[in-house]
Enzyme design. Structure first.
Site, short mmCIF file in Angstrom:
data_model
loop_
_atom_site.label_atom_id
_atom_site.label_comp_id
_atom_site.label_asym_id
_atom_site.label_seq_id
_atom_site.Cartn_x
_atom_site.Cartn_y
_atom_site.Cartn_z
N ASP A 16 -18.42 7.00 67.18
CA ASP A 16 -17.23 6.41 67.83
C ASP A 16 -16.23 7.48 68.30
O ASP A 16 -15.03 7.38 68.00
CB ASP A 16 -16.48 5.47 66.86
CG ASP A 16 -17.37 4.49 66.13
OD1 ASP A 16 -18.37 4.04 66.72
OD2 ASP A 16 -17.05 4.14 64.98
N GLU A 223 -17.18 -5.05 71.40
CA GLU A 223 -16.30 -4.14 70.65
C GLU A 223 -16.11 -2.86 71.47
O GLU A 223 -16.58 -2.77 72.61
CB GLU A 223 -16.91 -3.80 69.28
CG GLU A 223 -18.25 -3.08 69.35
CD GLU A 223 -18.93 -2.90 67.99
OE1 GLU A 223 -18.41 -3.36 66.96
OE2 GLU A 223 -20.03 -2.30 67.98
O1 FUB Z 1 -18.23 2.72 63.30
C1 FUB Z 1 -18.03 1.41 62.84
C2 FUB Z 1 -18.10 0.45 63.96
O2 FUB Z 1 -19.34 0.55 64.63
C3 FUB Z 1 -17.08 0.66 65.06
O3 FUB Z 1 -15.78 0.31 64.72
C4 FUB Z 1 -17.72 -0.18 66.10
O4 FUB Z 1 -17.18 -0.05 67.38
C5 FUB Z 1 -19.17 0.30 66.02
O5 FUB Z 1 -19.37 1.50 66.72
#
Ligand code: FUB
Length: 324
Positions: A16, A223
């Protein structure tokens, strides 16, 4: 010559990556994956991260400096577990780290921590941001120096349990033919510590001007919000989650609506895909992650960078996620 994809920190698992230019250097704020042994499930329990680290570079070709740990779960008074995606903004000589974490009741909230240096360490506030929920904060500074926070994520990110910014035990994901859940955006207060307004829906429209449907899984939001400006247009980019695409939509202002444009990155090795986009030294860069170095273990991700290009009409050229 176009820069090929490269891994940024082969010594450890980082995901991320949120990249920003601060003080003339490129700073990267990733999540820090590790082998926690937690079972893999749709709530994302296997992403059980417990600290953040920061990295910087003088140029994308140059050495990646690891500045070390900047925040740990145990530093945060309201902490429960799972430090997920974060982002950092700079204002008036201070740096603000916005981070997703579950509180003591296992509800995701967004916290703020402050430093006077981009390399940290960051000191967390005693409580999460009022009215914050879900995951994946992205902080965007507009040309008029107003700051906006985009956030939200479905499934493990818990966005499906909210309507009108309120937790609601009776709701879940919309049905296939219903309007997709929207990511959220709110302008930040002048002191950067709270939202100056109720979060609004970030509407993503199809080519006919209709909001995307929940069943449109190759285009609807899941997301990983990110915002950047290119040639005066606002580019909202995000992950489609269970279809593993990074996509983007374009609008005329930070609130949208945004019209879907296409795929930035085809699926990488691994389940999640998550990114940031930044201009640095006259080129555009996509920071992202994949699971090639861990042989596909989706909770052990490695951060990468590749050059991002636009065509003459401002369309982002699709990048192949599985290229070496
Ligand atoms: O890294 C944890 C979670 O996985 C992130 O917050 C999401 O966007 C996904 O990448």
């Amino acid at each position: 010559m176009k820069q090929q994809p490269k891994y940024l920190f082969p010594d450890d698992y980082m995901a991320d990556p949120s990249a920003h230019v601060f003080e003339g250097r490129l700073y990267i704020y990733p999540s820090h994956d590790w082998e926690s042994g937690k079972p893999e499930n749709d709530n994302g329990d296997h992403f059980d991260m417990k600290d953040y680290h920061v990295f910087s570079m003088e140029s994308v070709d140059g050495e990646v400096i690891h500045h070390g740990e900047i925040l740990r779960v145990e530093d945060v008074p309201w902490a429960g577990r799972q430090l997920w995606d974060s982002d950092v903004a700079h204002k008036n000589g201070q740096y603000f780290l916005y981070f997703s974490m579950k509180d003591k009741t296992d509800i995701f909230r967004i916290g703020v921590a402050i430093s006077d240096r981009p390399s940290g360490p960051f000191k967390p506030l005693g409580n999460p941001m009022d009215g914050s929920y879900s995951i994946d904060p992205c902080i965007f500074e507009d040309a008029d120096n107003q700051y906006y926070m985009y956030f939200g994520g479905i499934w493990g990110g818990q966005l499906q349990y909210y309507r009108n910014n309120k937790l609601n035990a009776d709701v879940n994901l919309p049905l296939f033919h219903e309007q997709a859940l929207s990511p959220k955006v709110a302008r930040l207060s002048d002191d950067m510590l709270s939202m100056a307004e109720e979060p609004r829906d970030v509407l993503i429209l199809d080519e006919t001007g209709q909001p995307l449907k929940q069943g449109d899984t190759e285009r609807r939001f899941f997301e990983a919000s990110w915002m950047h400006i290119y040639q005066g247009k606002y580019y909202f980019s995000y992950s489609t989650g269970d279809t593993h695409l990074l996509c983007y939509a374009v609008g005329d202002n930070p609130y949208g609506p945004f019209t879907y444009q296409g795929v930035i990155l085809t699926p990488v090795v691994g389940w999640t895909t998550h990114h940031s986009i930044v201009q640095f030294q006259d080129k555009w860069w996509l920071f992202y992650h994949d699971c090639v170095p861990s042989d596909g273990k989706t909770w052990l991700r490695s951060m990468k960078v590749v050059e991002l290009e636009y065509d003459d009409n401002g369309h982002i050229k699709t990048i192949e996620g599985k290229q070496v």
